[in-house]
Design a protein around this motif. Structure first.
Motif, PDB file in Angstrom:
ATOM      1  N   ALA A  15       0.756  -0.899   0.269  1.00 49.17           N
ATOM      2  CA  ALA A  15      -0.073  -0.304   0.131  1.00 49.17           C
ATOM      3  C   ALA A  15       0.970   1.090  -0.018  1.00 49.17           C
ATOM      4  N   SER A  16       2.083   0.801  -0.163  1.00 46.61           N
ATOM      5  CA  SER A  16       3.051   2.388   0.257  1.00 46.61           C
ATOM      6  C   SER A  16       3.409   2.913  -1.245  1.00 46.61           C
ATOM      7  N   SER A  17       2.594   3.169  -2.398  1.00 41.74           N
ATOM      8  CA  SER A  17       3.091   3.349  -3.613  1.00 41.74           C
ATOM      9  C   SER A  17       2.163   2.153  -4.990  1.00 41.74           C
ATOM     10  N   GLY A  18       2.041   2.702  -5.510  1.00 44.88           N
ATOM     11  CA  GLY A  18       1.547   2.947  -7.164  1.00 44.88           C
ATOM     12  C   GLY A  18      -0.002   2.045  -6.973  1.00 44.88           C
ATOM     13  N   ILE A  19      -0.038   1.184  -7.456  1.00 41.82           N
ATOM     14  CA  ILE A  19      -1.877   0.616  -7.530  1.00 41.82           C
ATOM     15  C   ILE A  19      -2.233  -0.098  -6.028  1.00 41.82           C
ATOM     16  N   GLY A  20      -1.910   0.183  -4.895  1.00 41.82           N
ATOM     17  CA  GLY A  20      -1.420  -0.128  -3.637  1.00 41.82           C
ATOM     18  C   GLY A  20      -1.858   0.758  -2.772  1.00 41.82           C
ATOM     19  N   ALA A  38       3.426  -2.768   4.024  1.00 41.47           N
ATOM     20  CA  ALA A  38       4.305  -2.826   3.343  1.00 41.47           C
ATOM     21  C   ALA A  38       5.518  -2.992   4.052  1.00 41.47           C
ATOM     22  N   ARG A  39       7.334  -2.631   3.383  1.00 43.44           N
ATOM     23  CA  ARG A  39       7.893  -1.434   4.504  1.00 43.44           C
ATOM     24  C   ARG A  39       8.277  -1.008   4.785  1.00 43.44           C
ATOM     25  N   ASN A  40       8.095   0.202   3.717  1.00 37.52           N
ATOM     26  CA  ASN A  40       8.061   1.830   4.171  1.00 37.52           C
ATOM     27  C   ASN A  40       7.869   2.189   5.308  1.00 37.52           C
ATOM     28  N   ALA A  64       5.757  -4.200   7.859  1.00 34.83           N
ATOM     29  CA  ALA A  64       5.910  -6.275   6.459  1.00 34.83           C
ATOM     30  C   ALA A  64       6.821  -6.214   5.898  1.00 34.83           C
ATOM     31  N   ASP A  65       8.135  -7.169   5.928  1.00 33.66           N
ATOM     32  CA  ASP A  65       8.237  -7.610   4.453  1.00 33.66           C
ATOM     33  C   ASP A  65       7.813  -8.499   4.711  1.00 33.66           C
ATOM     34  N   LEU A  66       7.435  -8.627   3.305  1.00 31.35           N
ATOM     35  CA  LEU A  66       6.571 -10.133   2.626  1.00 31.35           C
ATOM     36  C   LEU A  66       7.341 -10.802   1.991  1.00 31.35           C
ATOM     37  N   GLY A  67       8.655 -10.627   1.983  1.00 26.96           N
ATOM     38  CA  GLY A  67       9.565 -12.205   1.791  1.00 26.96           C
ATOM     39  C   GLY A  67      10.412 -12.365   2.835  1.00 26.96           C
ATOM     40  N   ALA A 155      10.612 -14.896 -15.279  1.00 25.13           N
ATOM     41  CA  ALA A 155      10.623 -15.837 -14.041  1.00 25.13           C
ATOM     42  C   ALA A 155       9.210 -14.659 -13.420  1.00 25.13           C
ATOM     43  N   TYR A 156       8.985 -13.362 -13.707  1.00 21.77           N
ATOM     44  CA  TYR A 156       7.832 -12.657 -13.582  1.00 21.77           C
ATOM     45  C   TYR A 156       6.693 -12.931 -13.861  1.00 21.77           C
ATOM     46  N   GLY A 157       6.884 -12.959 -14.875  1.00 19.44           N
ATOM     47  CA  GLY A 157       4.870 -13.567 -15.976  1.00 19.44           C
ATOM     48  C   GLY A 157       4.907 -14.533 -15.410  1.00 19.44           C
ATOM     49  N   ARG A 190       1.328   3.231 -14.882  1.00 19.14           N
ATOM     50  CA  ARG A 190       2.140   4.595 -14.803  1.00 19.14           C
ATOM     51  C   ARG A 190       2.616   4.418 -12.789  1.00 19.14           C
ATOM     52  N   THR A 191       3.791   3.334 -12.311  1.00 20.33           N
ATOM     53  CA  THR A 191       4.153   3.270 -10.990  1.00 20.33           C
ATOM     54  C   THR A 191       5.174   3.403 -11.276  1.00 20.33           C
ATOM     55  N   PRO A 192       6.131   3.505 -10.285  1.00 22.27           N
ATOM     56  CA  PRO A 192       7.898   2.892  -9.524  1.00 22.27           C
ATOM     57  C   PRO A 192       7.406   2.120 -10.547  1.00 22.27           C
TER      58      PRO A 192
HETATM   59  N1  LIG Z   1       2.932  -1.656 -13.040  1.00 16.46           N
HETATM   60  C1  LIG Z   1       2.411  -1.911 -13.614  1.00 16.46           C
HETATM   61  O1  LIG Z   1       2.597  -1.688 -14.657  1.00 16.46           O
HETATM   62  C2  LIG Z   1       1.697  -4.121 -13.575  1.00 16.46           C
HETATM   63  C3  LIG Z   1       1.453  -4.415 -14.277  1.00 16.46           C
HETATM   64  C4  LIG Z   1       1.096  -5.506 -14.560  1.00 16.46           C
HETATM   65  C5  LIG Z   1       0.556  -6.183 -13.257  1.00 16.46           C
HETATM   66  N2  LIG Z   1       0.999  -5.608 -11.498  1.00 16.46           N
HETATM   67  C6  LIG Z   1       1.193  -5.773 -10.410  1.00 16.46           C
HETATM   68  O2  LIG Z   1       0.284  -5.084  -9.460  1.00 16.46           O
HETATM   69  C7  LIG Z   1       0.953  -4.875  -8.291  1.00 16.46           C
HETATM   70  C8  LIG Z   1       1.540  -3.031  -7.830  1.00 16.46           C
HETATM   71  O3  LIG Z   1       2.481  -2.715  -8.150  1.00 16.46           O
HETATM   72  P1  LIG Z   1       2.349  -1.580  -8.764  1.00 16.46           P
HETATM   73  O4  LIG Z   1       3.060  -1.049 -10.434  1.00 16.46           O
HETATM   74  O5  LIG Z   1       1.486  -0.917  -8.214  1.00 16.46           O
HETATM   75  O6  LIG Z   1       4.540  -1.129  -7.792  1.00 16.46           O
HETATM   76  P2  LIG Z   1       4.873  -0.372  -7.049  1.00 16.46           P
HETATM   77  O7  LIG Z   1       4.831   1.520  -6.852  1.00 16.46           O
HETATM   78  O8  LIG Z   1       6.639  -0.430  -7.435  1.00 16.46           O
HETATM   79  O9  LIG Z   1       4.689  -1.035  -5.671  1.00 16.46           O
HETATM   80  C9  LIG Z   1       5.234  -2.160  -5.105  1.00 16.46           C
HETATM   81  C10 LIG Z   1       4.588  -1.955  -3.887  1.00 16.46           C
HETATM   82  O10 LIG Z   1       4.794  -3.343  -3.221  1.00 16.46           O
HETATM   83  C11 LIG Z   1       5.305  -3.194  -1.646  1.00 16.46           C
HETATM   84  N3  LIG Z   1       6.428  -4.568  -1.480  1.00 16.46           N
HETATM   85  C12 LIG Z   1       7.322  -5.087  -2.630  1.00 16.46           C
HETATM   86  N4  LIG Z   1       8.202  -5.901  -2.038  1.00 16.46           N
HETATM   87  C13 LIG Z   1       7.485  -5.740  -0.736  1.00 16.46           C
HETATM   88  C14 LIG Z   1       7.685  -6.746   0.478  1.00 16.46           C
HETATM   89  N5  LIG Z   1       9.047  -7.144   0.138  1.00 16.46           N
HETATM   90  N6  LIG Z   1       7.031  -6.812   1.865  1.00 16.46           N
HETATM   91  C15 LIG Z   1       6.014  -6.455   1.386  1.00 16.46           C
HETATM   92  N7  LIG Z   1       5.384  -4.953   0.825  1.00 16.46           N
HETATM   93  C16 LIG Z   1       6.884  -5.198  -0.652  1.00 16.46           C
HETATM   94  C17 LIG Z   1       6.087  -2.369  -2.454  1.00 16.46           C
HETATM   95  O11 LIG Z   1       6.033  -1.917  -0.855  1.00 16.46           O
HETATM   96  P3  LIG Z   1       7.904  -1.287  -0.220  1.00 16.46           P
HETATM   97  O12 LIG Z   1       8.936  -0.982  -1.099  1.00 16.46           O
HETATM   98  O13 LIG Z   1       7.344  -0.168   0.923  1.00 16.46           O
HETATM   99  O14 LIG Z   1       7.996  -2.872   0.714  1.00 16.46           O
HETATM  100  C18 LIG Z   1       4.900  -1.525  -2.800  1.00 16.46           C
HETATM  101  O15 LIG Z   1       4.114  -0.699  -1.983  1.00 16.46           O
HETATM  102  C19 LIG Z   1       2.030  -5.797  -8.442  1.00 16.46           C
HETATM  103  O16 LIG Z   1       2.224  -7.283  -7.543  1.00 16.46           O
HETATM  104  C20 LIG Z   1       2.648  -5.574  -9.773  1.00 16.46           C
HETATM  105  O17 LIG Z   1       3.419  -6.678 -10.076  1.00 16.46           O
HETATM  106  C21 LIG Z   1       1.394  -4.086 -12.402  1.00 16.46           C
END
Ligand SMILES: NC(=O)c1ccc[n+]([C@@H]2O[C@H](COP(=O)([O-])OP(=O)(O)OC[C@H]3O[C@@H](n4cnc5c(N)ncnc54)[C@H](OP(=O)(O)O)[C@@H]3O)[C@@H](O)[C@H]2O)c1
Length: 267
Positions: A15-20, A38-40, A64-67, A155-157, A190-192
């Protein structure tokens, strides 16, 4: 007109960034209390203050670090024990890119820990709690890459194909028990994670607000699979119909004739 979910607390990972972060905004405005994961911690604190101030909702964070297994278990426990939670947004994700042959195996494993292990364990914890109550919803963030062959992000796909497959089967387990499941398949958003779409043709990059609003409309409409950028619903449905049609040909007690060892040896 579609019905909205009965309100309860929404737990949102990543929830700290982007879609969440946008899910958090929209769900607070809909009237959900929130648990943000999230971690941040700093970014979560800023978001908490903003959303609680603007909406009057109760907003809590779990840093929390979900890793990390111990952190995952803390979030799982909350999902199992907190009777107020009605919605899990299983969104946290990591993108490790580059050819697999030259990838750092530890980075790939760390991605699997978040995208696959954490998502599965949290879905399982939420499913157990929601089944007890006969209600609730689980939203899993997949990707259009789940349906594509993706060199340089193999691997991501594959993690996102896993999420799609998990959601399909989980739906069969949970729908009869009153629990809704949805997979959301964003394209470029459009996210980080994708450097805010820099260098990509603008017509291929969806704004994150539009993505989440469409995903929530799909949830309200009780869609199992929501692909916000998919305008031709028919072509997508045909893919899944073709997959379903395969079922009667996939199992049997005899190998297909083309694998007949005798005829191969004779040839
Ligand atoms: N953007 C795209 O084009 C796109 C396309 C298809 C699918 N998605 C999917 O949409 C979802 C959200 O992506 P986004 O684009 O919003 O990316 P993002 O802006 O990079 O956000 C990723 C979020 O995941 C959290 N995160 C990452 N590693 C973590 C960890 N170890 N523990 C806890 N939280 C963790 C980050 O928080 P912290 O760093 O604070 O932990 C951040 O809040 C992802 O599942 C991504 O695969 C995105």
């Amino acid at each position: 007109m579609s019905a909205q979910l009965p309100l309860g607390t929404a737990l949102i990972t990543g929830a700290s960034s982007g879609i969440g972060e946008v899910y958090a905004d929209r769900l607070a405005k809909r009237g959900h209390d929130l648990i943000l994961v999230a971690r941040n911690a700093d970014r979560l604190a800023v978001l908490t203050e903003r959303l609680a101030g603007a909406t009057g909702r109760k907003v809590e964070t779990i840093v929390a670090d979900l890793g990390v297994a111990a952190d995952r278990r803390r979030v799982e426990s909350r999902l199992r024990d907190d009777q107020s939670i009605a919605l899990l947004i299983n969104n946290a994700g990591v993108l490790a890119s580059g050819p697999l042959a030259s990838a750092n195996a530890d980075d790939v494993e760390a991605m699997l820990d978040v995208n696959v292990t954490a998502l599965t364990r949290l879905a399982a914890a939420a499913a157990a709690a929601f089944v007890q109550r006969g209600s609730g919803a689980i939203v899993n963030l997949s990707s259009v890459m789940s349906m594509l062959d993706t060199p340089n992000t193999a691997a991501y796909g594959a993690t996102k194909a896993y999420v799609l497959s998990l959601t399909h089967s989980l739906h069969l387990e949970l729908a009869p028990r009153g629990v809704q499941v949805q997979a959301v398949l964003p394209g470029y958003t459009r996210t980080p994670m994708i450097q805010d779409g820099e260098g990509l043709p603008p017509e291929l990059v969806m704004e994150v607000d539009d993505l989440v609003d469409a995903a929530l409309a799909g949830l309200d409409q009780k869609e199992l699979i929501t692909i916000p950028s998919q305008h031709k619903l028919d072509s997508y449905q045909q893919v899944f119909q073709a997959r379903a049609d395969l079922v009667s040909h996939l199992v049997g007690n005899k190998p297909a004739a083309r694998y007949n060892a005798t005829s191969s040896a004779a040839a």
